[in-house]
Design an enzyme around this catalytic site. Sequence first.
Site, PDB file in Angstrom:
ATOM      1  N   CYS A 148       0.825  -1.223   0.000  1.00  0.00           N
ATOM      2  CA  CYS A 148       0.000   0.000   0.000  1.00  0.00           C
ATOM      3  C   CYS A 148       0.856   1.268   0.000  1.00  0.00           C
ATOM      4  O   CYS A 148       0.334   2.360  -0.225  1.00  0.00           O
ATOM      5  CB  CYS A 148      -0.930   0.007   1.199  1.00  0.00           C
ATOM      6  SG  CYS A 148      -2.042  -1.400   1.231  1.00  0.00           S
TER       7      CYS A 148
ATOM      8  N   HIS B  20      -3.358   7.152   2.477  1.00  0.00           N
ATOM      9  CA  HIS B  20      -3.678   5.845   1.908  1.00  0.00           C
ATOM     10  C   HIS B  20      -5.077   5.450   2.387  1.00  0.00           C
ATOM     11  O   HIS B  20      -5.392   5.544   3.576  1.00  0.00           O
ATOM     12  CB  HIS B  20      -2.648   4.802   2.339  1.00  0.00           C
ATOM     13  CG  HIS B  20      -3.096   3.410   2.027  1.00  0.00           C
ATOM     14  ND1 HIS B  20      -3.576   3.066   0.779  1.00  0.00           N
ATOM     15  CD2 HIS B  20      -3.186   2.291   2.789  1.00  0.00           C
ATOM     16  CE1 HIS B  20      -3.933   1.788   0.797  1.00  0.00           C
ATOM     17  NE2 HIS B  20      -3.709   1.301   1.998  1.00  0.00           N
TER      18      HIS B  20
ATOM     19  N   ASN C  91      -9.904  -0.340  -0.274  1.00  0.00           N
ATOM     20  CA  ASN C  91      -8.440  -0.276  -0.258  1.00  0.00           C
ATOM     21  C   ASN C  91      -7.903  -0.855  -1.570  1.00  0.00           C
ATOM     22  O   ASN C  91      -7.996  -2.056  -1.799  1.00  0.00           O
ATOM     23  CB  ASN C  91      -7.919  -1.067   0.945  1.00  0.00           C
ATOM     24  CG  ASN C  91      -6.412  -1.006   1.078  1.00  0.00           C
ATOM     25  OD1 ASN C  91      -5.713  -0.562   0.169  1.00  0.00           O
ATOM     26  ND2 ASN C  91      -5.892  -1.461   2.202  1.00  0.00           N
TER      27      ASN C  91
HETATM   28  N1  ACO Z   1     -18.428  -8.603   9.112  1.00  0.00           N
HETATM   29  C1  ACO Z   1     -18.904  -8.803  10.361  1.00  0.00           C
HETATM   30  N2  ACO Z   1     -18.120  -9.095  11.397  1.00  0.00           N
HETATM   31  C2  ACO Z   1     -16.801  -9.198  11.174  1.00  0.00           C
HETATM   32  C3  ACO Z   1     -16.231  -8.982   9.900  1.00  0.00           C
HETATM   33  C4  ACO Z   1     -17.099  -8.671   8.839  1.00  0.00           C
HETATM   34  N3  ACO Z   1     -16.691  -8.461   7.580  1.00  0.00           N
HETATM   35  N4  ACO Z   1     -14.911  -9.132   9.987  1.00  0.00           N
HETATM   36  C5  ACO Z   1     -14.617  -9.402  11.272  1.00  0.00           C
HETATM   37  N5  ACO Z   1     -15.767  -9.438  12.001  1.00  0.00           N
HETATM   38  C6  ACO Z   1     -15.936  -9.710  13.430  1.00  0.00           C
HETATM   39  C7  ACO Z   1     -14.800 -10.544  13.993  1.00  0.00           C
HETATM   40  O1  ACO Z   1     -15.041 -11.910  13.764  1.00  0.00           O
HETATM   41  C8  ACO Z   1     -14.878 -10.185  15.459  1.00  0.00           C
HETATM   42  O2  ACO Z   1     -15.923 -10.920  16.038  1.00  0.00           O
HETATM   43  P1  ACO Z   1     -15.782 -11.526  17.534  1.00  0.00           P
HETATM   44  O3  ACO Z   1     -15.591 -10.327  18.418  1.00  0.00           O
HETATM   45  O4  ACO Z   1     -17.059 -12.246  17.730  1.00  0.00           O
HETATM   46  O5  ACO Z   1     -14.558 -12.401  17.487  1.00  0.00           O
HETATM   47  C9  ACO Z   1     -15.295  -8.733  15.444  1.00  0.00           C
HETATM   48  O6  ACO Z   1     -15.849  -8.486  14.143  1.00  0.00           O
HETATM   49  C10 ACO Z   1     -14.158  -7.775  15.716  1.00  0.00           C
HETATM   50  O7  ACO Z   1     -13.047  -8.141  14.911  1.00  0.00           O
HETATM   51  P2  ACO Z   1     -11.742  -7.267  14.882  1.00  0.00           P
HETATM   52  O8  ACO Z   1     -10.778  -7.823  13.883  1.00  0.00           O
HETATM   53  O9  ACO Z   1     -11.259  -7.030  16.284  1.00  0.00           O
HETATM   54  O10 ACO Z   1     -12.355  -5.897  14.326  1.00  0.00           O
HETATM   55  P3  ACO Z   1     -11.686  -4.487  14.209  1.00  0.00           P
HETATM   56  O11 ACO Z   1     -12.506  -3.508  14.930  1.00  0.00           O
HETATM   57  O12 ACO Z   1     -10.223  -4.516  14.484  1.00  0.00           O
HETATM   58  O13 ACO Z   1     -11.880  -4.169  12.655  1.00  0.00           O
HETATM   59  C11 ACO Z   1     -10.557  -4.171  10.650  1.00  0.00           C
HETATM   60  C12 ACO Z   1     -11.298  -5.023  11.695  1.00  0.00           C
HETATM   61  C13 ACO Z   1     -11.576  -3.337   9.917  1.00  0.00           C
HETATM   62  C14 ACO Z   1      -9.859  -5.121   9.696  1.00  0.00           C
HETATM   63  C15 ACO Z   1      -9.535  -3.252  11.353  1.00  0.00           C
HETATM   64  O14 ACO Z   1      -8.754  -3.976  12.251  1.00  0.00           O
HETATM   65  C16 ACO Z   1      -8.640  -2.563  10.372  1.00  0.00           C
HETATM   66  O15 ACO Z   1      -9.049  -1.769   9.563  1.00  0.00           O
HETATM   67  N6  ACO Z   1      -7.326  -2.853  10.432  1.00  0.00           N
HETATM   68  C17 ACO Z   1      -6.388  -2.255   9.532  1.00  0.00           C
HETATM   69  C18 ACO Z   1      -6.451  -2.860   8.152  1.00  0.00           C
HETATM   70  C19 ACO Z   1      -5.571  -2.050   7.206  1.00  0.00           C
HETATM   71  O16 ACO Z   1      -5.420  -0.869   7.352  1.00  0.00           O
HETATM   72  N7  ACO Z   1      -4.971  -2.660   6.254  1.00  0.00           N
HETATM   73  C20 ACO Z   1      -4.161  -1.789   5.405  1.00  0.00           C
HETATM   74  C21 ACO Z   1      -3.060  -2.361   4.899  1.00  0.00           C
HETATM   75  S1  ACO Z   1      -3.505  -3.525   3.665  1.00  0.00           S
HETATM   76  C22 ACO Z   1      -2.123  -3.760   2.716  1.00  0.00           C
HETATM   77  O17 ACO Z   1      -1.085  -3.232   2.932  1.00  0.00           O
HETATM   78  C23 ACO Z   1      -2.263  -4.776   1.571  1.00  0.00           C
END
Ligand code: ACO
Length: 312
Positions: free
Chosen positions: A113, A239, A269
């Site tokens: 990214c 980004h 993304n």
């Molecule tokens: N729909 C519904 N529920 C979901 C989904 C979904 N699509 N995905 C995960 N959940 C659930 C999980 O199972 C979890 O449930 P549980 O509590 O029962 O176990 C709950 O949601 C919380 O999961 P977390 O992973 O803790 O959620 P978080 O608030 O951290 O959000 C996210 C997840 C959006 C991925 C976040 O962590 C994020 O944006 N991280 C950064 C990602 C990023 O920036 N990537 C960029 C680089 S990519 C690259 O370089 C190629």
Amino acid sequence: MGSRLIGYGSYLPERIMTNQDFERIMDTSDEWIVQRTGMRERHFARDDETVTDMATVAATRALENAGLTIDDIDLVIVATTTPELDFPSVGVQVLGRLGASSNLPAFDVRGACTGYIYALHCARAFFTAGIHRRIMIIGAEKMTRFIDWSDRSTAVLFGDGAGALIFEHSTSSYSGIIDTVVMADGREFDILHGTPDHHIVMTGPETYRRAVQHMPAAAQYIMEHAGIPAENVDWIIPHQANLRIIQSGAERLGFPLEKILITVDKHANTSGASGVLALAYAFDNDIIKRGQLILYPAFGSGLTWGAALIRV
Ligand code: ACO
């Protein structure tokens, strides 16, 4: 020795995948996706559509916008992490598609990214050294190739597309690519990486924590390095990984949200294409005007991160 921006172009695949479309095929909801990421829809390439196809359209549009042909360019740098072939580079394939006959060089950079910031960094170095006079930078990704449909936490996050920018040598060091900084920490590999069978492995919360730390730090660093105060920056194009990361970064920097360009709701993304696509979107919609100063922070797998300052 500096540069100036003389053309841009972009391409987004026709197919739009909405959050509601995801609701129909996996256990997720529009509410969860919007609340956690700010994403509402993303573009998905056709199965037979490649990164090279998308990069070629974006490049063609940028050349048209600049009133040039490919033989007027003397270097092409493509930021991509999802090339369809291991070799040759997407850059060289784009030259072939465009019928380049002037033997100009082309290569790809893989910065995930942060790829488009790595490409801008290379371009700045070539302009500063006086080695190249017209450089095209393309950011192009087919992230859907990496989607693991059994992992709802990553499947909803990505989109496809390509953007291209053309810079020309200039005697002014206050236009075009003014400054760049790129960094990497390979010790953080485990947090976010691809697999040999083309899947994304990501620890979401850890990625999130690093992103909200590194992107604002890179933005702060580059303003200090270039001697440009925050109030002179017209727009930040971060980004487009996640709206919450973007908002948290803006808060840390003390930047009002009105100065932050957001496309994550429409494109999701698109990794190495993200910032280039966002700038093209801003031009097409008259949001960013020629002459404005843009701060571009980015962060991605590697870990890699960095920032660029560009007067467009
Ligand atoms: N729909 C519904 N529920 C979901 C989904 C979904 N699509 N995905 C995960 N959940 C659930 C999980 O199972 C979890 O449930 P549980 O509590 O029962 O176990 C709950 O949601 C919380 O999961 P977390 O992973 O803790 O959620 P978080 O608030 O951290 O959000 C996210 C997840 C959006 C991925 C976040 O962590 C994020 O944006 N991280 C950064 C990602 C990023 O920036 N990537 C960029 C680089 S990519 C690259 O370089 C190629």
